[in-house]
Design a protein around this motif. Sequence first.
Motif, PDB file in Angstrom:
ATOM      1  N   GLU A 100      57.354  53.675  -1.514  1.00  0.00           N
ATOM      2  CA  GLU A 100      58.212  52.739  -1.178  1.00  0.00           C
ATOM      3  C   GLU A 100      57.427  51.412  -1.222  1.00  0.00           C
ATOM      4  OE1 GLU A 100      59.489  53.959   2.644  1.00  0.00           O
ATOM      5  OE2 GLU A 100      60.875  55.334   1.995  1.00  0.00           O
ATOM      6  N   ARG A 103      57.149  50.106  -4.603  1.00  0.00           N
ATOM      7  CA  ARG A 103      58.552  49.495  -5.147  1.00  0.00           C
ATOM      8  C   ARG A 103      58.786  48.335  -4.725  1.00  0.00           C
ATOM      9  NH1 ARG A 103      61.523  55.133  -4.058  1.00  0.00           N
ATOM     10  NH2 ARG A 103      61.150  56.100  -5.758  1.00  0.00           N
ATOM     11  N   ARG A 104      58.148  47.813  -3.570  1.00  0.00           N
ATOM     12  CA  ARG A 104      58.359  46.331  -2.981  1.00  0.00           C
ATOM     13  C   ARG A 104      57.718  45.492  -4.259  1.00  0.00           C
ATOM     14  NH1 ARG A 104      55.299  47.396   2.752  1.00  0.00           N
ATOM     15  NH2 ARG A 104      56.829  49.313   2.861  1.00  0.00           N
ATOM     16  N   ALA A 107      60.419  45.042  -9.061  1.00  0.00           N
ATOM     17  CA  ALA A 107      61.946  45.061  -9.026  1.00  0.00           C
ATOM     18  C   ALA A 107      62.540  45.569 -10.147  1.00  0.00           C
ATOM     19  CB  ALA A 107      62.304  43.739  -8.608  1.00  0.00           C
ATOM     20  N   MET A 108      63.953  45.850 -10.040  1.00  0.00           N
ATOM     21  CA  MET A 108      64.771  46.466 -10.960  1.00  0.00           C
ATOM     22  C   MET A 108      65.838  45.844 -11.263  1.00  0.00           C
ATOM     23  SD  MET A 108      64.812  50.407 -11.912  1.00  0.00           S
ATOM     24  CE  MET A 108      65.193  50.913 -13.495  1.00  0.00           C
ATOM     25  N   LEU A 115      75.076  46.438  -7.348  1.00  0.00           N
ATOM     26  CA  LEU A 115      75.035  45.474  -6.011  1.00  0.00           C
ATOM     27  C   LEU A 115      75.769  46.382  -4.998  1.00  0.00           C
ATOM     28  CD1 LEU A 115      76.079  42.240  -7.614  1.00  0.00           C
ATOM     29  CD2 LEU A 115      73.812  43.103  -7.205  1.00  0.00           C
ATOM     30  N   TRP A 116      75.414  45.806  -3.778  1.00  0.00           N
ATOM     31  CA  TRP A 116      76.181  46.479  -2.677  1.00  0.00           C
ATOM     32  C   TRP A 116      77.264  45.755  -2.251  1.00  0.00           C
ATOM     33  CZ3 TRP A 116      70.571  45.158  -1.551  1.00  0.00           C
ATOM     34  CH2 TRP A 116      69.561  46.189  -2.019  1.00  0.00           C
ATOM     35  N   PRO A 117      78.539  46.254  -2.300  1.00  0.00           N
ATOM     36  CA  PRO A 117      79.747  45.474  -2.263  1.00  0.00           C
ATOM     37  C   PRO A 117      80.247  45.168  -0.996  1.00  0.00           C
ATOM     38  CG  PRO A 117      79.938  48.044  -2.579  1.00  0.00           C
ATOM     39  CD  PRO A 117      78.520  47.733  -2.880  1.00  0.00           C
ATOM     40  N   HIS A 118      79.699  45.874  -0.056  1.00  0.00           N
ATOM     41  CA  HIS A 118      80.105  45.154   1.476  1.00  0.00           C
ATOM     42  C   HIS A 118      79.388  43.938   1.967  1.00  0.00           C
ATOM     43  CE1 HIS A 118      76.553  47.610   1.763  1.00  0.00           C
ATOM     44  NE2 HIS A 118      76.305  47.375   3.036  1.00  0.00           N
ATOM     45  N   MET A 119      78.375  43.833   1.011  1.00  0.00           N
ATOM     46  CA  MET A 119      77.532  42.387   1.470  1.00  0.00           C
ATOM     47  C   MET A 119      77.685  41.381   0.531  1.00  0.00           C
ATOM     48  SD  MET A 119      73.615  43.608   1.898  1.00  0.00           S
ATOM     49  CE  MET A 119      73.332  45.362   2.501  1.00  0.00           C
ATOM     50  N   LEU A 131      64.919  43.585   5.062  1.00  0.00           N
ATOM     51  CA  LEU A 131      64.606  44.745   5.532  1.00  0.00           C
ATOM     52  C   LEU A 131      63.264  45.396   4.811  1.00  0.00           C
ATOM     53  CD1 LEU A 131      68.186  46.142   4.598  1.00  0.00           C
ATOM     54  CD2 LEU A 131      67.207  45.600   6.728  1.00  0.00           C
ATOM     55  N   VAL A 132      63.025  44.939   4.126  1.00  0.00           N
ATOM     56  CA  VAL A 132      61.704  45.497   3.460  1.00  0.00           C
ATOM     57  C   VAL A 132      60.630  44.524   3.698  1.00  0.00           C
ATOM     58  CG1 VAL A 132      60.672  46.428   1.210  1.00  0.00           C
ATOM     59  CG2 VAL A 132      63.027  46.901   1.841  1.00  0.00           C
ATOM     60  N   ARG A 176      68.394  38.985  -7.084  1.00  0.00           N
ATOM     61  CA  ARG A 176      68.033  39.840  -6.048  1.00  0.00           C
ATOM     62  C   ARG A 176      66.568  40.299  -6.245  1.00  0.00           C
ATOM     63  NH1 ARG A 176      71.341  45.702  -5.134  1.00  0.00           N
ATOM     64  NH2 ARG A 176      70.949  45.785  -7.198  1.00  0.00           N
ATOM     65  N   ALA A 177      66.238  40.772  -7.596  1.00  0.00           N
ATOM     66  CA  ALA A 177      65.023  41.114  -8.112  1.00  0.00           C
ATOM     67  C   ALA A 177      64.126  40.025  -8.000  1.00  0.00           C
ATOM     68  CB  ALA A 177      65.097  41.648  -9.621  1.00  0.00           C
TER      69      ALA A 177
END
Lengths: 287, 226
Positions: A100, A103-104, A107-108, A115-119, A131-132, A176-177
Amino acid sequence: MSEGMADAGRSLEAPPLIEVANVSKWFGAHQVLSAVSFAVRRSEVVCIIGPSGSGKSTLLRCINFLEEYQEGDVYVRGKLVGYANDALGRRIRDKERNVESLRRDIAMVFQQFNLWPHMTVLDNVAQPLILVHRKRPREARELARQVLGKVGLAAKIDEYPLRLSGGQQQRVGIARALAVEPAAILFDEPTSSLDPELIGEVLQVMKELAREGMTMVIVTHEMHFAAEVADRVIFLDHGVKVEEGPPKEVFFSPKSERTRRFLETWVERNSLFLERPAGGAQLNPAH
Amino acid sequence: MSADLSLMTTYGPQLIEGFRLTVLIWLSGSALAVALGFVLGLILSVGGPALTLPVRAYVEFFRGTPLLAQLFLAYYGGPSIGITLDAVTVGVCGLGLYGAAYFAEIFRAGFASIPEGQLEAARSFGLSRRKRIRYIILPQLLVLAVPASVNLLIILLKDTAILSIVTVPELTFQVTGMTLETFTFVAPFAALAALYWALTELVAFLGRRAELRLGVYLRPEVRAAG
């Protein structure tokens, strides 16, 4: 973003940011990668091309350990990705925490945007920071706003992703990346699920990043783009690296017969290089 | 007509009490079912075999046997192993444990329906498993689960009628008692059915409202150009 023009003067002697050494991978009995090696230095743009099913995406996904590889080594900043050695020197899976943490830094950007549809658009970009990367929400959203402005989406920050066009969604994916200020961005066929008229806006943003010195590894079918932007092109076929070199060499004087055949079918379909003089000056990277 | 009115004055208080109890048992039983079902659904989704096997057995038992049999076992079988519960407690727990098995499946299925790509993106940005569940899966799961949950809540509401058989003095119990004493059957049971129907329609209405409101991000009604 984090790497300005000052970094663009790259040195071949500097240790590579990403090093892939003799990586092999099997899905069951089927070998998808066969001892693939390549390196990416800071601010380099490397494009991976090849026919469908040649292992391009799998190779890319080994770099941030979304895929496990069974043989060989992947290093990011000199650190082995995904594995560690136990007391007896045998290779074991690295702790999830270490993966993890890696991965910070990398980015990818995904073919299906993911994408996260609820946001909202803004939160899609801000949440990884919160969050990270432990940024304060207010600070993260301010940063997200700036990056979204940079990819031309300042007016869309309060929308939900499913209300945007594919090209806009992918630009959110890139924002986002970008927002996490990564050492490198991996692009997994970023334009392959876009309508043709939406591809240009995404490639434009990617060209801009390349110009600013962002380190990028790009799996793509956009040969025109690769020829223009890449420092190096890798041709992969059946999990084997068939050819690697500057775009000028790979596209206009490929060493291998296999590369030539692949490019011929592509040229036939697109008749792009037919119009250009061989070795045209435009093929040198803009930066 | 006058006979009907006299029936109402005689049985009115009992019927109102029965109605109150029906709603109360339904609400408490459903709360238990949702809470327990949520936990069980999460275990089925992310737990190791040591946890999932017993939970799976639980779900199969409570889904695979009639609620009435479960109630008889608890109400009449309980005392033989030293558990004596009053009828209302048996009703609430029985409904809750029964509903939990179905809610577990609703949440498990919702969990599994979050597209893999979204989770992969979260992984690629370094979100831990716990954070992927908390911030990517759960908010969407709760929205995805609304239609099936409303459906199940309606079923549970109607199933409270079964509790009358283990002497829970809820609405159906009261109406049954009333019919036995007055020898009028059709009108009371028609009224009973109408009352359940009205309640379930209300639940369905609220459910549709919740579905629209929570799922607002899923509707691409404002599609921007290019």
